[in-house]
Design an enzyme around this catalytic site. Structure first.
Site, PDB file in Angstrom:
ATOM      1  CE1 TYR A 154      -3.880   2.198   0.292  1.00 51.37           C
ATOM      2  CE2 TYR A 154      -2.775   3.183   2.177  1.00 51.37           C
ATOM      3  CZ  TYR A 154      -3.786   3.201   1.240  1.00 51.37           C
ATOM      4  OH  TYR A 154      -4.696   4.228   1.245  1.00 51.37           O
TER       5      TYR A 154
HETATM    6  P1  NDP Z   1     -12.810   1.510   0.478  1.00 52.63           P
HETATM    7  O1  NDP Z   1     -12.034   0.278   0.763  1.00 52.63           O
HETATM    8  O2  NDP Z   1     -13.978   1.848   1.334  1.00 52.63           O
HETATM    9  O3  NDP Z   1     -13.278   1.503  -1.045  1.00 52.63           O
HETATM   10  C1  NDP Z   1     -12.337   1.182  -2.046  1.00 52.63           C
HETATM   11  C2  NDP Z   1     -12.989   1.386  -3.397  1.00 52.63           C
HETATM   12  O4  NDP Z   1     -12.011   1.056  -4.400  1.00 52.63           O
HETATM   13  C3  NDP Z   1     -14.178   0.436  -3.610  1.00 52.63           C
HETATM   14  O5  NDP Z   1     -15.129   1.082  -4.410  1.00 52.63           O
HETATM   15  C4  NDP Z   1     -13.532  -0.697  -4.366  1.00 52.63           C
HETATM   16  O6  NDP Z   1     -14.424  -1.455  -5.166  1.00 52.63           O
HETATM   17  C5  NDP Z   1     -12.581   0.091  -5.247  1.00 52.63           C
HETATM   18  N1  NDP Z   1     -11.597  -0.792  -5.874  1.00 52.63           N
HETATM   19  C6  NDP Z   1     -10.712  -1.634  -5.290  1.00 52.63           C
HETATM   20  N2  NDP Z   1     -10.016  -2.297  -6.227  1.00 52.63           N
HETATM   21  C7  NDP Z   1     -10.475  -1.859  -7.430  1.00 52.63           C
HETATM   22  C8  NDP Z   1     -10.164  -2.146  -8.778  1.00 52.63           C
HETATM   23  N3  NDP Z   1      -9.237  -3.062  -9.100  1.00 52.63           N
HETATM   24  N4  NDP Z   1     -10.834  -1.508  -9.768  1.00 52.63           N
HETATM   25  C9  NDP Z   1     -11.774  -0.589  -9.459  1.00 52.63           C
HETATM   26  N5  NDP Z   1     -12.144  -0.284  -8.215  1.00 52.63           N
HETATM   27  C10 NDP Z   1     -11.487  -0.904  -7.203  1.00 52.63           C
HETATM   28  O7  NDP Z   1     -11.760   2.704   0.514  1.00 52.63           O
HETATM   29  P2  NDP Z   1     -11.949   4.273   0.743  1.00 52.63           P
HETATM   30  O8  NDP Z   1     -13.224   4.743   0.158  1.00 52.63           O
HETATM   31  O9  NDP Z   1     -11.636   4.573   2.150  1.00 52.63           O
HETATM   32  O10 NDP Z   1     -10.706   4.814  -0.111  1.00 52.63           O
HETATM   33  C11 NDP Z   1     -10.825   5.565  -1.307  1.00 52.63           C
HETATM   34  C12 NDP Z   1      -9.432   6.076  -1.661  1.00 52.63           C
HETATM   35  O11 NDP Z   1      -8.932   6.901  -0.608  1.00 52.63           O
HETATM   36  C13 NDP Z   1      -8.405   4.953  -1.851  1.00 52.63           C
HETATM   37  O12 NDP Z   1      -7.571   5.261  -2.932  1.00 52.63           O
HETATM   38  C14 NDP Z   1      -7.629   4.975  -0.543  1.00 52.63           C
HETATM   39  O13 NDP Z   1      -6.323   4.490  -0.702  1.00 52.63           O
HETATM   40  C15 NDP Z   1      -7.660   6.437  -0.182  1.00 52.63           C
HETATM   41  N6  NDP Z   1      -7.464   6.703   1.244  1.00 52.63           N
HETATM   42  C16 NDP Z   1      -8.410   6.368   2.172  1.00 52.63           C
HETATM   43  C17 NDP Z   1      -8.195   6.634   3.513  1.00 52.63           C
HETATM   44  C18 NDP Z   1      -9.190   6.318   4.569  1.00 52.63           C
HETATM   45  O14 NDP Z   1      -8.914   6.599   5.762  1.00 52.63           O
HETATM   46  N7  NDP Z   1     -10.348   5.760   4.269  1.00 52.63           N
HETATM   47  C19 NDP Z   1      -6.957   7.297   3.974  1.00 52.63           C
HETATM   48  C20 NDP Z   1      -6.027   7.598   2.910  1.00 52.63           C
HETATM   49  C21 NDP Z   1      -6.295   7.323   1.606  1.00 52.63           C
HETATM   50  P3  NDP Z   1     -14.989  -2.934  -4.718  1.00 52.63           P
HETATM   51  O15 NDP Z   1     -16.196  -2.651  -3.859  1.00 52.63           O
HETATM   52  O16 NDP Z   1     -15.302  -3.590  -6.013  1.00 52.63           O
HETATM   53  O17 NDP Z   1     -13.882  -3.605  -3.943  1.00 52.63           O
END
Ligand code: NDP
Length: 232
Positions: A154
């Protein structure tokens, strides 16, 4: 009205981005891996049938990126914003059980996917109004802040995303495309967990306010959801 392309729109921050963008009147091409299972997104489509388009996109799949680019080009002549939101974090990963397939997959989703998607959407972004590529990075991708172990795939893949963002910012400066890396804060989503300090509406409202304020000179910066400078 802004024309926005969004990834990972079915849950977490992505779903909240879709909701807030639609509520403020924007047009959203919302992508996710399994639209047929994206119930919350489909509920939004009932409310905003004219301005929300839902499409399949796994950002780790190069051919799916090409298909989504063709699909969006059939719906709009321009894109003003690309939000590279989709991301993956493997919690069970630690030194001793590292595997190539998992490490590579994190890079494919968190770094290579956003880069290739930006490349594929460039013809539409170049026609956009004050176009912005808004990349969801993280404090865990900061080399300066990496004083703890673990989270190999990550942290490293988000550091790679940051570097791709810097290169894109330089390459796209003459086209007027702004590229930023943004830490959304620690947010209560499936990834952030229940102990996180921010709720998704607050984080996303902050990031959309930041999006409004971005200027060409901000391109290539690593910022927090509140618009403060983040160390690399
Ligand atoms: P979640 O785990 O809640 O959601 C992740 C999202 O990414 C889901 O919609 C998931 O879809 C999608 N995803 C994962 N793999 C793929 C793929 N191969 N193709 C398309 N979509 C994919 O995460 P968050 O909403 O919390 O995070 C959103 C962003 O913010 C991320 O980039 C994360 O790294 C970043 N972030 C979040 C933090 C936090 O505290 N929440 C802190 C720092 C950064 P599916 O349902 O199909 O798995």
């Amino acid at each position: 009205m802004r024309y926005v392309f969004l990834t990972g729109a079915n849950r977490g921050l992505g779903l909240e981005f879709a909701r807030q963008l639609l509520e403020r009147g924007d047009w959203v091409f919302a992508t996710c891996r399994h639209p047929e299972r994206a119930e919350a997104l489909r509920a939004l489509q009932q409310r905003f049938p004219q301005r929300l388009h839902v499409a399949a996109l796994d950002v780790s799949d190069e051919q799916a990126i090409a298909r989504a680019a063709t699909e969006v080009a059939a719906q709009t002549e321009r894109l003003d914003v690309l939000i590279n939101n989709a991301g993956v974090l493997y919690r069970d990963e630690h030194l001793g059980n590292l595997r190539q397939s998992q490490l590579m997959h994190a890079f494919a989703v968190n770094a290579v996917g956003p880069l290739l998607l930006t490349q594929a959407l460039l013809p539409l972004l170049q026609k956009g109004q004050r176009p912005v590529v808004f990349n969801l990075s993280t404090q865990m991708g900061s080399l300066t802040r990496k004083t703890y172990g673990g989270y190999y795939s990550y942290s490293a893949s988000k550091a790679a995303l940051n570097m791709f963002g810097r290169a894109l910012a330089a390459d796209l400066r003459s086209d007027g495309v702004i590229v930023v890396l943004v830490h959304p804060g620690w947010v209560r989503t499936d990834m952030g967990g229940a102990q996180a300090t921010l709720d998704p509406p607050t984080s996303v409202a902050g990031m959309l306010a930041l999006l409004e304020r971005l200027k060409p000179e901000d391109s290539g910066r690593f910022l927090t959801w509140e618009g403060k400078e983040h160390p690399w």
